[in-house]
Design a protein around this motif. Structure first.
Motif, mmCIF file in Angstrom:
data_model
loop_
_atom_site.group_PDB
_atom_site.id
_atom_site.type_symbol
_atom_site.label_atom_id
_atom_site.label_comp_id
_atom_site.label_asym_id
_atom_site.label_seq_id
_atom_site.Cartn_x
_atom_site.Cartn_y
_atom_site.Cartn_z
ATOM 1 N N GLY A 92 0.814 -1.199 0.000
ATOM 2 C CA GLY A 92 0.000 0.000 0.000
ATOM 3 C C GLY A 92 0.847 1.248 0.000
ATOM 4 N N THR A 93 0.147 2.363 -0.020
ATOM 5 C CA THR A 93 0.765 3.685 0.013
ATOM 6 C C THR A 93 0.380 4.369 1.309
ATOM 7 O OG1 THR A 93 0.659 3.858 -2.388
ATOM 8 C CG2 THR A 93 0.893 5.923 -1.168
ATOM 9 N N ILE A 94 1.346 4.995 1.933
ATOM 10 C CA ILE A 94 1.091 5.776 3.146
ATOM 11 C C ILE A 94 0.835 7.213 2.709
ATOM 12 C CG2 ILE A 94 2.053 6.585 5.337
ATOM 13 C CD1 ILE A 94 3.792 3.961 5.285
ATOM 14 N N HIS A 95 -0.384 7.656 2.876
ATOM 15 C CA HIS A 95 -0.763 8.998 2.425
ATOM 16 C C HIS A 95 -0.430 10.062 3.459
ATOM 17 C CE1 HIS A 95 -2.809 7.644 -1.217
ATOM 18 N NE2 HIS A 95 -2.994 6.541 -0.508
ATOM 19 N N GLU A 96 -0.626 9.722 4.732
ATOM 20 C CA GLU A 96 -0.290 10.664 5.809
ATOM 21 C C GLU A 96 0.370 9.890 6.935
ATOM 22 O OE1 GLU A 96 -2.352 13.520 9.164
ATOM 23 O OE2 GLU A 96 -3.467 13.186 7.304
ATOM 24 N N PHE A 97 1.441 10.461 7.457
ATOM 25 C CA PHE A 97 2.165 9.857 8.570
ATOM 26 C C PHE A 97 2.424 10.952 9.604
ATOM 27 C CE2 PHE A 97 5.920 8.440 10.868
ATOM 28 C CZ PHE A 97 5.597 7.127 11.143
ATOM 29 N N SER A 98 1.664 10.907 10.687
ATOM 30 C CA SER A 98 1.800 11.875 11.781
ATOM 31 C C SER A 98 2.198 11.092 13.030
ATOM 32 C CB SER A 98 0.488 12.617 12.021
ATOM 33 O OG SER A 98 0.083 13.308 10.862
#
Length: 154
Positions: free
Chosen positions: A74-80
């Motif tokens: 998958g793709t990580i769209h947001e990483f906070s």
């Protein structure tokens, strides 16, 4: 045995909500989802690739006797950090298709935390395919292993 991971799947919807409270500090819960060595321990899978950043990606696989049994990416769209991960998740060769996952991490106390996930499927039919599998049982078992594995780091 009580299933601590709760799954809410309302009729007529194409998403589901997963919640679990852990006897882990928030920082350790988040590490369990972001450090390859920990992921491999509690998920029982090999991390091929993991780019923990906005627009990063991941790939995991499980093998048995040299044969790949499960592969996902998958793709990580947001990483906070210690707050949120928004990603896509696709299991290869499965009729479920790509799903969109929102993972929210919350501190309940200095020693406890909560994970809330919303998973959105392409259709109600795709979600139903996921729920036909022993999904709830497997997820609860994995979360139990997560807590057991990460508790050793305290």
């Amino acid at each position: 045995m009580e299933q601590k991971t709760k799954i809410k799947a309302e009729d007529g919807k194409q998403d589901l909500f997963i919640t679990r409270e852990f006897d882990l500090p928030l920082e350790l819960l988040f590490k369990a989802y972001t450090e390859p060595e920990l992921i491999e321990q509690w998920m029982g899978t090999k991390v091929i690739k993991l780019e923990n950043r906005n627009h990063g990606s991941f790939e995991i696989e499980t093998s048995h006797k040299g044969k790949v049994m499960f592969k996902a990416n998958g793709t990580i769209h947001e990483f906070s950090p210690s707050q949120r991960i928004i990603r896509t998740f696709e299991i290869e060769n499965m009729p479920i298709g790509v799903q969109l996952e929102f993972l929210e991490f919350e501190e309940l106390s200095p020693d406890t935390s909560k994970l809330t996930m919303q998973i959105i499927y392409r259709s109600e039919k795709h979600r139903a395919e996921q729920l036909k599998l022993p999904f709830a049982y497997g997820l609860n078992m994995a979360h139990d292993r997560l807590e057991e594995t990460v508790n050793k780091l305290k």
